[in-house]
Design a protein around this motif. Structure first.
Motif, PDB file in Angstrom:
ATOM      1  N   GLY A   1       0.798  -1.216   0.000  1.00 20.98           N
ATOM      2  CA  GLY A   1       0.000   0.000   0.000  1.00 20.98           C
ATOM      3  C   GLY A   1       0.828   1.262   0.000  1.00 20.98           C
ATOM      4  N   GLN A   2       2.045   1.183   0.567  1.00 17.38           N
ATOM      5  CA  GLN A   2       2.936   2.341   0.580  1.00 17.38           C
ATOM      6  C   GLN A   2       3.627   2.539  -0.760  1.00 17.38           C
ATOM      7  N   SER A   3       3.646   1.496  -1.573  1.00 12.32           N
ATOM      8  CA  SER A   3       4.417   1.502  -2.811  1.00 12.32           C
ATOM      9  C   SER A   3       3.487   1.643  -4.005  1.00 12.32           C
ATOM     10  N   GLY A   4       3.835   2.547  -4.894  1.00  7.70           N
ATOM     11  CA  GLY A   4       3.056   2.676  -6.117  1.00  7.70           C
ATOM     12  C   GLY A   4       3.458   1.685  -7.183  1.00  7.70           C
ATOM     13  N   SER A   5       4.492   0.887  -6.919  1.00  7.30           N
ATOM     14  CA  SER A   5       4.999  -0.031  -7.942  1.00  7.30           C
ATOM     15  C   SER A   5       5.223  -1.435  -7.401  1.00  7.30           C
ATOM     16  N   GLY A   6       4.435  -1.828  -6.383  1.00 10.95           N
ATOM     17  CA  GLY A   6       4.599  -3.159  -5.806  1.00 10.95           C
ATOM     18  C   GLY A   6       3.269  -3.829  -5.541  1.00 10.95           C
ATOM     19  N   ARG A   7       3.288  -5.166  -5.517  1.00  9.18           N
ATOM     20  CA  ARG A   7       2.059  -5.906  -5.233  1.00  9.18           C
ATOM     21  C   ARG A   7       2.408  -7.233  -4.565  1.00  9.18           C
ATOM     22  N   VAL A   8       1.449  -7.742  -3.812  1.00  9.95           N
ATOM     23  CA  VAL A   8       1.606  -9.013  -3.114  1.00  9.95           C
ATOM     24  C   VAL A   8       0.468  -9.938  -3.530  1.00  9.95           C
ATOM     25  N   THR A   9       0.803 -11.193  -3.825  1.00  5.91           N
ATOM     26  CA  THR A   9      -0.191 -12.210  -4.160  1.00  5.91           C
ATOM     27  C   THR A   9      -0.018 -13.380  -3.214  1.00  5.91           C
ATOM     28  N   PHE A  10      -1.113 -13.788  -2.571  1.00  4.22           N
ATOM     29  CA  PHE A  10      -1.067 -14.918  -1.652  1.00  4.22           C
ATOM     30  C   PHE A  10      -1.684 -16.149  -2.322  1.00  4.22           C
TER      31      PHE A  10
END
Length: 320
Positions: free
Chosen positions: A158-167
């Motif tokens: 959420g802090q990053s405009g260029s990152g994501r997490v997939t579970f």
């Protein structure tokens, strides 16, 4: 190798997921702790056992260390001690930090974690966010409740405009989709993977098929297979600092031989994966059997893991 040792205070134990505790360690006098970089691990002396745990705190914060510990069903004593005996206010002897899984410069990071293998990647994600790098993380586990640091990783995304997490909980979605994790891999990207051996083997095969194996960086929990049955020829080891010369017989490791001669060497896994017994080579030609050093480091032979590696010459001189 000789690493600085500290007696640290257990400040906090936190439930992170089913079977996973994080342990926060501080200096008993409130002093700053030695600096480290993402990917580093700390040696902990726990109830007579020496174990390595990846640091998952903020590398920019010198006030404390944090490690994540899974309560392993097959524990040889370390994780069980943390979960059943260790408590806030206890002191723990530590060594390090040491880094065999360093985060290298890249334009983008693809992180792939299996189970507790997410631990070193938490610190790497935090660094990617801090430096503004593109990143993604895929975290696979048995169930959602077994996957640690999920809320923290989502907050970092959420802090990053260029990152994501997939579970990817296995009981709901099956195994990690490695093709998707590696899709459209940019030329300036690196892939970091930590987890059980089946995941590491699978991602190596995928990267090899795509011609991007040089972009892959992995960290193991255990040796991928039992050490070869051949014992190797006998040879001599001269201990440069202690002045002893020790015969290493067939079927005996260098570590066992020098221990029997009274030379104290820190060790843990005895499978060539943790790096605790890494020893500087002064003379001779090692036969490397570890799973930790790179091919380039094997070729240089400046150090060796004496728990599994042997000698192709008749004599080795080691910094012991």
């Amino acid at each position: 190798m000789n690493d600085p040792e500290l007696e640290l205070l257990v400040h906090r134990l936190t439930w992170e997921a089913e079977g996973v505790l994080s342990v926060e360690l501080v200096h008993p006098e409130g002093k700053p702790l030695p600096a480290w970089q993402p990917g580093a691990h700390l040696d902990l002396h726990l109830g007579g056992h020496l174990r390595q745990y990846s640091l998952c705190s903020d590398a920019q914060d010198a006030s404390h260390y944090r490690v994540g510990v899974l309560n392993e069903a097959s524990s040889r004593g370390g994780s069980r001690y943390v979960h059943t005996r260790l408590r806030p206010g206890d002191t723990v002897r530590t060594a390090g930090p040491r880094n065999n899984f360093a985060l290298e410069e890249a334009g983008e990071y693809r992180f792939v974690a299996g189970g507790i293998g997410v631990t070193p990647l938490v610190a790497m994600v935090r660094e990617a966010v801090r430096t503004g790098r593109r990143w993604s993380l895929v975290h696979g586990g048995r169930t959602r409740t077994s996957m640690a640091f999920g809320a923290e990783l989502q907050a970092l995304a959420g802090q990053s405009g260029s990152g994501r997490v997939t579970f990817t909980p296995q009981d709901e979605l099956g195994h990690i989709d490695l093709d998707a994790a590696l899709a459209d891999l940019p030329a300036d990207a690196l892939v970091y993977c930590c987890g059980p051996e089946p995941l590491l083997s699978a991602i190596r095969e995928k990267c090899a098929a795509r011609g991007c194996e040089d972009k892959l960086r992995i960290e193991r929990f255990a040796a991928p297979e039992p050490q070869p049955a051949e014992a190797g020829s006998a040879f001599e080891v001269e201990c440069g600092r202690s002045g002893l010369t020790v015969a290493v017989d067939e079927g005996t490791s260098i570590l066992q031989a020098v221990e029997q001669a009274g030379v104290d060497v820190p060790s843990s896994c005895r499978d060539g994966i943790c790096g605790t017994c890494e020893t500087r080579v002064l003379e001779g030609a090692p036969e490397h059997r570890d799973w930790l050093l790179s091919d380039a480091e094997h070729a240089e032979s400046r150090t060796m893991m004496i728990c599994v590696s042997r000698c192709v010459s008749q004599r080795l001189v080691l910094d012991l």
